[in-house]
Design a protein around this motif. Structure first.
Motif, PDB file in Angstrom:
ATOM      1  N   ARG A   1      -5.009   4.718  -0.383  1.00  0.00           N
ATOM      2  CA  ARG A   1      -6.141   4.737  -1.309  1.00  0.00           C
ATOM      3  C   ARG A   1      -6.881   3.405  -1.292  1.00  0.00           C
ATOM      4  NH1 ARG A   1      -6.893   8.392  -4.783  1.00  0.00           N
ATOM      5  NH2 ARG A   1      -4.704   9.030  -4.771  1.00  0.00           N
ATOM      6  N   GLY A   2      -8.205   3.461  -1.284  1.00  0.00           N
ATOM      7  CA  GLY A   2      -9.034   2.270  -1.328  1.00  0.00           C
ATOM      8  C   GLY A   2     -10.007   2.351  -2.484  1.00  0.00           C
ATOM      9  N   TYR A   3     -11.266   2.660  -2.183  1.00  0.00           N
ATOM     10  CA  TYR A   3     -12.278   2.812  -3.226  1.00  0.00           C
ATOM     11  C   TYR A   3     -13.091   4.076  -2.961  1.00  0.00           C
ATOM     12  CZ  TYR A   3     -15.863   1.268   0.113  1.00  0.00           C
ATOM     13  OH  TYR A   3     -16.696   1.183   1.195  1.00  0.00           O
ATOM     14  N   LYS A   4     -13.872   4.488  -3.915  1.00  0.00           N
ATOM     15  CA  LYS A   4     -14.717   5.673  -3.803  1.00  0.00           C
ATOM     16  C   LYS A   4     -16.163   5.206  -3.614  1.00  0.00           C
ATOM     17  CE  LYS A   4     -14.077  10.220  -4.577  1.00  0.00           C
ATOM     18  NZ  LYS A   4     -13.109  11.026  -3.850  1.00  0.00           N
ATOM     19  N   PRO A   5     -16.788   5.482  -2.466  1.00  0.00           N
ATOM     20  CA  PRO A   5     -18.177   5.049  -2.269  1.00  0.00           C
ATOM     21  C   PRO A   5     -19.110   5.696  -3.296  1.00  0.00           C
ATOM     22  CG  PRO A   5     -17.195   5.834  -0.206  1.00  0.00           C
ATOM     23  CD  PRO A   5     -16.254   6.206  -1.295  1.00  0.00           C
ATOM     24  N   GLU A   6     -20.097   4.943  -3.738  1.00  0.00           N
ATOM     25  CA  GLU A   6     -21.075   5.489  -4.677  1.00  0.00           C
ATOM     26  C   GLU A   6     -21.966   6.517  -4.010  1.00  0.00           C
ATOM     27  OE1 GLU A   6     -23.299   2.453  -6.621  1.00  0.00           O
ATOM     28  OE2 GLU A   6     -21.509   1.463  -7.443  1.00  0.00           O
TER      29      GLU A   6
ATOM     30  N   TYR B   1     -11.280  -0.977   5.228  1.00  0.00           N
ATOM     31  CA  TYR B   1     -11.823   0.215   4.584  1.00  0.00           C
ATOM     32  C   TYR B   1     -12.574   1.065   5.602  1.00  0.00           C
ATOM     33  CZ  TYR B   1     -10.950  -2.383   0.270  1.00  0.00           C
ATOM     34  OH  TYR B   1     -10.364  -3.092  -0.756  1.00  0.00           O
TER      35      TYR B   1
ATOM     36  N   GLY C   1     -14.009   4.862   2.414  1.00  0.00           N
ATOM     37  CA  GLY C   1     -13.500   3.984   1.369  1.00  0.00           C
ATOM     38  C   GLY C   1     -11.990   3.871   1.367  1.00  0.00           C
ATOM     39  N   SER C   2     -11.306   4.763   2.087  1.00  0.00           N
ATOM     40  CA  SER C   2      -9.851   4.690   2.183  1.00  0.00           C
ATOM     41  C   SER C   2      -9.443   3.533   3.093  1.00  0.00           C
ATOM     42  CB  SER C   2      -9.283   6.002   2.745  1.00  0.00           C
ATOM     43  OG  SER C   2      -9.570   7.084   1.886  1.00  0.00           O
TER      44      SER C   2
ATOM     45  N   GLU D   1     -13.934  12.277   2.231  1.00  0.00           N
ATOM     46  CA  GLU D   1     -12.904  11.678   1.372  1.00  0.00           C
ATOM     47  C   GLU D   1     -12.249  10.460   2.029  1.00  0.00           C
ATOM     48  OE1 GLU D   1     -11.658  12.488  -1.794  1.00  0.00           O
ATOM     49  OE2 GLU D   1     -13.508  13.647  -1.944  1.00  0.00           O
TER      50      GLU D   1
ATOM     51  N   ASN E   1     -23.542  -0.437   4.673  1.00  0.00           N
ATOM     52  CA  ASN E   1     -22.375  -1.244   5.038  1.00  0.00           C
ATOM     53  C   ASN E   1     -22.622  -1.863   6.414  1.00  0.00           C
ATOM     54  OD1 ASN E   1     -19.593  -1.731   6.333  1.00  0.00           O
ATOM     55  ND2 ASN E   1     -19.107  -1.415   4.174  1.00  0.00           N
TER      56      ASN E   1
ATOM     57  N   TYR F   1       0.839  -1.184   0.000  1.00  0.00           N
ATOM     58  CA  TYR F   1       0.000   0.000   0.000  1.00  0.00           C
ATOM     59  C   TYR F   1       0.879   1.241   0.000  1.00  0.00           C
ATOM     60  CZ  TYR F   1      -3.525  -3.343   1.566  1.00  0.00           C
ATOM     61  OH  TYR F   1      -4.358  -4.418   1.664  1.00  0.00           O
TER      62      TYR F   1
END
Length: 199
Positions: A159-164, A42, A27-28, A24, A192, A6
């Motif tokens: 960095r992980g993902y960007k939540p919708e 996450y 999702g990280s 921000e 979640n 990572y």
């Protein structure tokens, strides 16, 4: 099998306005490396605390103590504190001398699950890291992490993902903070299962 590598966020990532950073961070990846091994998850729930004018913040009225000192540092520092017997972890935000921070309230486990269970005990999976004291115990985050930087090991954010979608509502457990108890400064990933409280 080697662990994924990572890359921590840069120092500049943490220099966003507090309310924006709190969103921000969702999702990280929160990562903790210890002698026992590495755990990560996450971030799925955060709460923002906006310093001098926020009656729910430890730094309300610019209160500067041994505990809150790191909140007056630059963004991206680690603020841990004890609540009863639990250690809670926060991301220091805003510029130096503006004591704001973001509480990490819940994570969705990604790796090191066996180690998390060893630290927390056998329980339903959704209870493992669904709260600010639960996740720190599961990940081995302690008061020794106080004052460190989230952009470098052993405790860092990557960095992980960007939540919708992002859900927004009032913070939890601050009923004695006047009008501040109603500020919509809690953010979470809807649906979640690891979020500490659904509303």
């Amino acid at each position: 099998m080697s662990q994924p590598k990572y890359v921590p966020y840069s120092k500049e990532f943490f220099e966003q306005p507090t309310l924006l950073l709190a969103k921000e961070l969702l999702g990280s990846l929160l990562v903790k490396e210890t002698d026992e091994g590495r755990t990560s998850g996450y971030i799925v729930e955060t709460e923002a605390y906006r310093g001098p004018l926020d009656r729910a913040a430890h730094s309300y009225n610019n209160r500067r103590t041994k505990r809150t000192e790191v909140m007056f540092s630059e963004a991206g520092r680690i603020y841990t504190y004890l609540m009863h017997t639990h250690c809670l972890v926060n991301v220091v935000s805003a510029e130096a001398e503006v004591p704001e921070a973001i509480l990490i309230r819940a994570i969705e486990p990604l790796e090191g699950l066996d180690l998390m269970v060893k630290r927390r005990g056998e329980m339903p999976m959704k209870n493992l890291t669904s709260g600010p004291g639960k996740l720190t115990k599961a990940m081995g985050i302690t008061m020794a992490d106080y004052g460190g930087r989230f952009n470098e090991p052993p405790l860092y954010i990557a960095r992980g993902y960007k939540p919708e979608e992002i859900a927004i509502g009032p913070r939890i457990g601050i009923d004695n903070s006047g009008e501040a108890k109603d500020y919509p400064w809690r953010f979470w990933v809807p649906d979640n299962p690891f979020v500490s409280k659904k509303r």
